[in-house]
Write an enzyme that holds these catalytic residues in place. Sequence first.
Site, PDB file in Angstrom:
ATOM      1  N   HIS A   5      -3.172   2.995   5.950  1.00  0.00           N
ATOM      2  CA  HIS A   5      -2.089   2.716   6.897  1.00  0.00           C
ATOM      3  C   HIS A   5      -2.529   3.272   8.261  1.00  0.00           C
ATOM      4  O   HIS A   5      -3.274   4.252   8.318  1.00  0.00           O
ATOM      5  CB  HIS A   5      -0.855   3.460   6.387  1.00  0.00           C
ATOM      6  CG  HIS A   5       0.426   3.195   7.111  1.00  0.00           C
ATOM      7  ND1 HIS A   5       0.722   3.783   8.315  1.00  0.00           N
ATOM      8  CD2 HIS A   5       1.486   2.419   6.796  1.00  0.00           C
ATOM      9  CE1 HIS A   5       1.931   3.380   8.703  1.00  0.00           C
ATOM     10  NE2 HIS A   5       2.414   2.546   7.792  1.00  0.00           N
ATOM     11  N   ASP A  58      -2.948  10.205   1.211  1.00  0.00           N
ATOM     12  CA  ASP A  58      -1.681   9.628   1.635  1.00  0.00           C
ATOM     13  C   ASP A  58      -0.957   9.149   0.375  1.00  0.00           C
ATOM     14  O   ASP A  58      -1.356   8.166  -0.243  1.00  0.00           O
ATOM     15  CB  ASP A  58      -1.935   8.462   2.600  1.00  0.00           C
ATOM     16  CG  ASP A  58      -0.636   7.777   3.024  1.00  0.00           C
ATOM     17  OD1 ASP A  58       0.443   8.213   2.579  1.00  0.00           O
ATOM     18  OD2 ASP A  58      -0.714   6.806   3.810  1.00  0.00           O
ATOM     19  N   GLN A 106       3.068   5.911  -0.894  1.00  0.00           N
ATOM     20  CA  GLN A 106       3.425   4.814  -1.796  1.00  0.00           C
ATOM     21  C   GLN A 106       3.235   5.192  -3.259  1.00  0.00           C
ATOM     22  O   GLN A 106       3.407   4.343  -4.138  1.00  0.00           O
ATOM     23  CB  GLN A 106       2.575   3.564  -1.479  1.00  0.00           C
ATOM     24  CG  GLN A 106       2.729   3.030  -0.070  1.00  0.00           C
ATOM     25  CD  GLN A 106       4.087   2.374   0.192  1.00  0.00           C
ATOM     26  OE1 GLN A 106       4.815   2.026  -0.731  1.00  0.00           O
ATOM     27  NE2 GLN A 106       4.434   2.218   1.460  1.00  0.00           N
ATOM     28  N   LYS A 131      10.982   7.005   1.655  1.00  0.00           N
ATOM     29  CA  LYS A 131      10.468   5.995   0.731  1.00  0.00           C
ATOM     30  C   LYS A 131      10.752   6.376  -0.717  1.00  0.00           C
ATOM     31  O   LYS A 131      10.292   5.722  -1.650  1.00  0.00           O
ATOM     32  CB  LYS A 131       8.954   5.820   0.924  1.00  0.00           C
ATOM     33  CG  LYS A 131       8.577   5.197   2.272  1.00  0.00           C
ATOM     34  CD  LYS A 131       7.108   4.856   2.298  1.00  0.00           C
ATOM     35  CE  LYS A 131       6.538   4.691   3.692  1.00  0.00           C
ATOM     36  NZ  LYS A 131       7.002   3.486   4.396  1.00  0.00           N
ATOM     37  N   CYS A 178       1.217  -2.418   9.232  1.00  0.00           N
ATOM     38  CA  CYS A 178       0.569  -1.240   9.808  1.00  0.00           C
ATOM     39  C   CYS A 178      -0.801  -1.020   9.176  1.00  0.00           C
ATOM     40  O   CYS A 178      -1.196   0.130   8.916  1.00  0.00           O
ATOM     41  CB  CYS A 178       1.416   0.016   9.649  1.00  0.00           C
ATOM     42  SG  CYS A 178       3.009  -0.100  10.452  1.00  0.00           S
TER      43      CYS A 178
END
Lengths: 404, 142
Positions: free
Chosen positions: A115, A192, A195, A218, A358
Amino acid sequence: MNNYDIKKDFHILKDITYLDSGATTQKPVQVINAIKNYYENNNANPHRGAYKLSIKATDVYDEARKKVSQFINARQTNEIVFTRNATESLNLIAYSYGMNNIKKGDTILLSIMEHHSNLVPWQNVCKKNGAKLEYMYVNNEGLLYEEDICKKIVPGVKVVGITQVSNVLGTINPVKEIVKRAHQVGAIVVVDASQSVPHMKVNVQDLDADFLVFSGHKMLAPLGIGVLYGKRELLNKLSPFLFGGDMIEYVYEQETTYAEVPTKFEAGTQNVEGAIGLSAAIDYLNNIGMNDVQKMEEEILEYAMSKLLKLDFITVYGPKDLSKHAGVISFNVNGVHPHDVASILDSNNVCIRSGNHCAQPLLRYMGLDSTCRASFYIYNTKEDVDKLIESLNKTRKVFEKWMK
Amino acid sequence: MDEVESVYTDIIMEHSTATYNKHELGNGAVKEHGHNPSCGDDITLEIIWNGDLIEDLAFTGSGCAISQASTSIMIDLLKGKTKEEALNLINIFLRMIKREDITEEETAKLEDAIALKNISNLPARVKCAELAWYTMEKLIEK
């Protein structure tokens, strides 16, 4: 609990088919009530007042930190820093670690599917410090491949930035193996997990990640609360990112000493409401159990994939092996621009994302301008998928006559 | 007619797939690039001036049906107009898109561009319709 029961806790979902949880999730009534309860019973400025209410606010804020640390199995509670979102967490690492440790000639290695938030800050570090920025690329299914990973993670690489799950393709990356290899060449790894943490059991000790970041919004929590996990010994060595109140120990006219980790990184009055909401969101997920959360999403993904692949006017991107695929599907309606698809779906109250998500370098690498993206969460049902399919058929109908 | 049908009309769809305005103009053309970073619509307008007159106008690029149609419709409208006329038409168009009052006389001047009036039914898409016109404004004032 099944996803039909769960959906009842999300009042906003009564008339819409929400398939954009990869962007932000909806919030259950339990989270909304926890925030309301905080303001009705516990609100004051933590760490500031010598009165009971301020102590209460401090306690609930600290409890939220403890809950986060247990959720991702950190060794210690103070390895958790609250931020605004994953982007701020990544900027903190890039500024406080990257700017001070990356030197001319060093390499920062990212996956091409990062991202922008795990890419642009590192680009900035490389530009300022004269370091090289390199990428691990993907095959045509959007999977990193071992040959390239081995070729890229070599001595000289100082930071590896890797997303655990691609927000575009849903690819689940072999983070544990990447971390192992990176440590062998003396690099630190920034994961990261924006997700992944909302959707599967993530264990920072098992991954052996040096830093790991995610956003609360999220994973059912309110907007504006994010998490930075860092190994204690690394966080201790880091210089502060933002300066001001609460992050200090002593302040003199010309000098300041700083508070201990994590307070050192939490300047100014914090988003206590966000932390409380995140804590309630974790309770909600734990109540279902992360294994069941993952199972429910796998079922929806499987169902959606089987339906989408039957439509001959749709191209689906990403891994075909669903064991390497999280609940994010990128696709295109052949010959129709994703924004037009999204508008027509919207007229059926189906919310999907369209655009470059993104992740412009990934799309460019794959030769795509933009895609449609449907992303799922625990409140999505098979009926939601059916509505998506019905709306895609409608899209096809609107455009059919104009297709060339 | 639902909100989508009010926007994806025959005239819009025809222009969105038409290619006669989509090409480069070669030497002597002045260019301006327009981009919606949030959605990726990306066009380059090219103009050939004859004094104050727009002698030729064309575009290249990619984007959604709305942005492509709006660009093509605008080119049809502005080709052959003077600088002043073109700026006036852009002004009328942008006011129409923002749902501000425009007179009947002004409406008539917009020709096919009136087809984009209903874009305000899809607020998320207003930017797609506006892109070419804002880019053109910059190109004229270049």
